[in-house]
Enzyme design. Sequence first.
Site, mmCIF file in Angstrom:
data_model
loop_
_atom_site.group_PDB
_atom_site.id
_atom_site.type_symbol
_atom_site.label_atom_id
_atom_site.label_comp_id
_atom_site.label_asym_id
_atom_site.label_seq_id
_atom_site.Cartn_x
_atom_site.Cartn_y
_atom_site.Cartn_z
ATOM 1 N N ASN A 155 1.042 -1.158 0.018
ATOM 2 C CA ASN A 155 0.015 -0.052 0.026
ATOM 3 C C ASN A 155 0.927 1.197 0.155
ATOM 4 O O ASN A 155 0.413 1.997 -0.645
ATOM 5 C CB ASN A 155 -1.044 -0.008 1.243
ATOM 6 C CG ASN A 155 -0.472 -0.124 2.503
ATOM 7 O OD1 ASN A 155 0.772 -0.426 2.582
ATOM 8 N ND2 ASN A 155 -1.226 0.119 3.599
ATOM 9 N N GLU A 253 4.456 -3.779 12.478
ATOM 10 C CA GLU A 253 3.196 -2.792 12.331
ATOM 11 C C GLU A 253 2.121 -3.327 11.551
ATOM 12 O O GLU A 253 2.286 -3.748 10.231
ATOM 13 C CB GLU A 253 3.778 -1.540 11.330
ATOM 14 C CG GLU A 253 4.998 -0.649 11.946
ATOM 15 C CD GLU A 253 4.797 0.158 12.774
ATOM 16 O OE1 GLU A 253 3.599 0.397 13.368
ATOM 17 O OE2 GLU A 253 5.763 0.657 13.253
ATOM 18 N N CYS A 287 -3.332 1.608 6.700
ATOM 19 C CA CYS A 287 -3.718 1.044 7.913
ATOM 20 C C CYS A 287 -4.183 2.059 9.053
ATOM 21 O O CYS A 287 -4.642 1.898 9.975
ATOM 22 C CB CYS A 287 -2.570 0.048 8.613
ATOM 23 S SG CYS A 287 -0.939 1.184 8.520
ATOM 24 N N GLU A 461 8.124 3.796 14.473
ATOM 25 C CA GLU A 461 8.731 3.938 13.273
ATOM 26 C C GLU A 461 8.907 5.447 13.193
ATOM 27 O O GLU A 461 7.836 6.029 13.457
ATOM 28 C CB GLU A 461 8.309 3.470 12.138
ATOM 29 C CG GLU A 461 8.596 1.735 12.240
ATOM 30 C CD GLU A 461 8.139 1.028 10.831
ATOM 31 O OE1 GLU A 461 8.599 -0.124 10.389
ATOM 32 O OE2 GLU A 461 7.449 1.678 10.228
#
Length: 483
Positions: A155, A253, A287, A461
């Site tokens: 994505n 993640e 997400c 991150e």
Amino acid sequence: MADTSYASVLETRCLVAGAWEGAGETPVTDPARGEVIAHVPHLGAEAAGRAVDAASAALDGWGAEPVKARARVLRAWYDLVMANRDALAALLTAEQGKPLAEALGEIDYAASYIEFYAEEAKRILGEVIPAAAGNARAMVLRQPIGVVAVITPWNFPAAMITRKVAPALASGCTIVLKPAPETPLTALALARLAERAGVPAGVLNVITGDAPAIGDVFLSHPDVRLVGFTGSTAVGKHLMRGAADGMKRVALELGGNAPFIVFDDADLDAAVTGVIASKFRNMGQTCVCANRIYVQAGVHDAFVERLAAAVRALKVGDGRAPGVQQGPLINMAAVDKVEAHVADALEKGATLVTGGKRHALGGTFFEPTVVTGMRADMQAACSETFGPLAPVFAFESEAEVLAAANNSDAGLAAYFFTRDLSRTYRMLERLQFGMVGCNTGVLSSELAPFGGVKQSGNAREGSHHGIAEFTELKYAVLGGLEL
Ligand code: ADP
């Protein structure tokens, strides 16, 4: 008609130990046109093993580089990414489908992590700490964790890579990257530029192919010390279980199920803009996309009216066409999921406001959709739709919506719109999510720690926190000193 706009950055081979290898076997499809645009190698366990060995062999040399030299290489990589911004974005749109303006935004965003960690490399600090004995001195060193395996999704074909690879390089780690099979070309193009920027042979390896076989090597090879992964919760759990035997660190993640809450006192136009930004970016395939839109009773109808108008105005089409805001979904499985979520909601009593079906353009295009009358037992409430469906739930009280928002295994991102300061603090502190946006639908920045709680992951991150995953602390004590 062949698209030549990205020819200058097209690379279809893999990078192992400084050599470009592999014949094109696996097709890469342009989701807007349904055409195969390239073939990439289908590598497996053998190549993964060699790539890890190469990364292992390169570790001491890269870690011993003066930090300013590593920073310079990162900075050169950033400059090359920006210099090739247009071609990279064209390639990204061709293999992923997002509108070109979003692809350009992603290249800038991806590059921002490289720039940030080029700077942050110089601030990876240890500590001098009080020693337990008078004739001793003690310190804490922060050292690279070692070989890092990176597995990324489709994505964000550029940003999910740089968000891990840049801090890993800054920390002195070496890397084996396995990009998503849907979007390998952006990864290979970035690796080409990294090589040109001076990343030495073996320090960054990129392999495409058999994901489970490659993943198994990452889990079983003793030299891999960290598996960094962005993707589905199911695969994340598989990796976490598999990492236990080798006691490897995992930085995960995973999926979200973001609530987006609009209180009666919200600025409704700002809230609509926020939903469009959060829900419909990347056609709903992020997400952190709003997945459950809760609207308080007093503004419900007015909000839905404005949202529906904004959604109807979204221009759907090939991401390369001017003004397009919604491209195709990544594949038919994604279309099937959105369709199933819409059908399930309508069967259980929801109301279709706009959209709701496959787009007349065909292929993997889907109409931007709004439904109201959502309830907690509907599929779109329980799992990520990952598509252009905005499901609206009505609510009465703050306590009710807070409980509903937190009633999820996922804990990545949450949003709320209000102009009440006390409520803002209550919500910020009580929402069980790793990231919370108040009066904004946009969260991500290289300056901030991105990550989730609960089943959305265990890592951060970006920002200086992003260095922690790639480094280990070593306590060192010097005794017997004559002081
Ligand atoms: P999605 O459903 O969004 O594609 P996945 O979690 O399946 O999400 O994919 C994310 C990344 O994980 C991709 O690079 C994919 O190839 C990889 N992957 C999928 N299965 C495995 C596995 N068993 N081991 C290692 N990597 C995997």
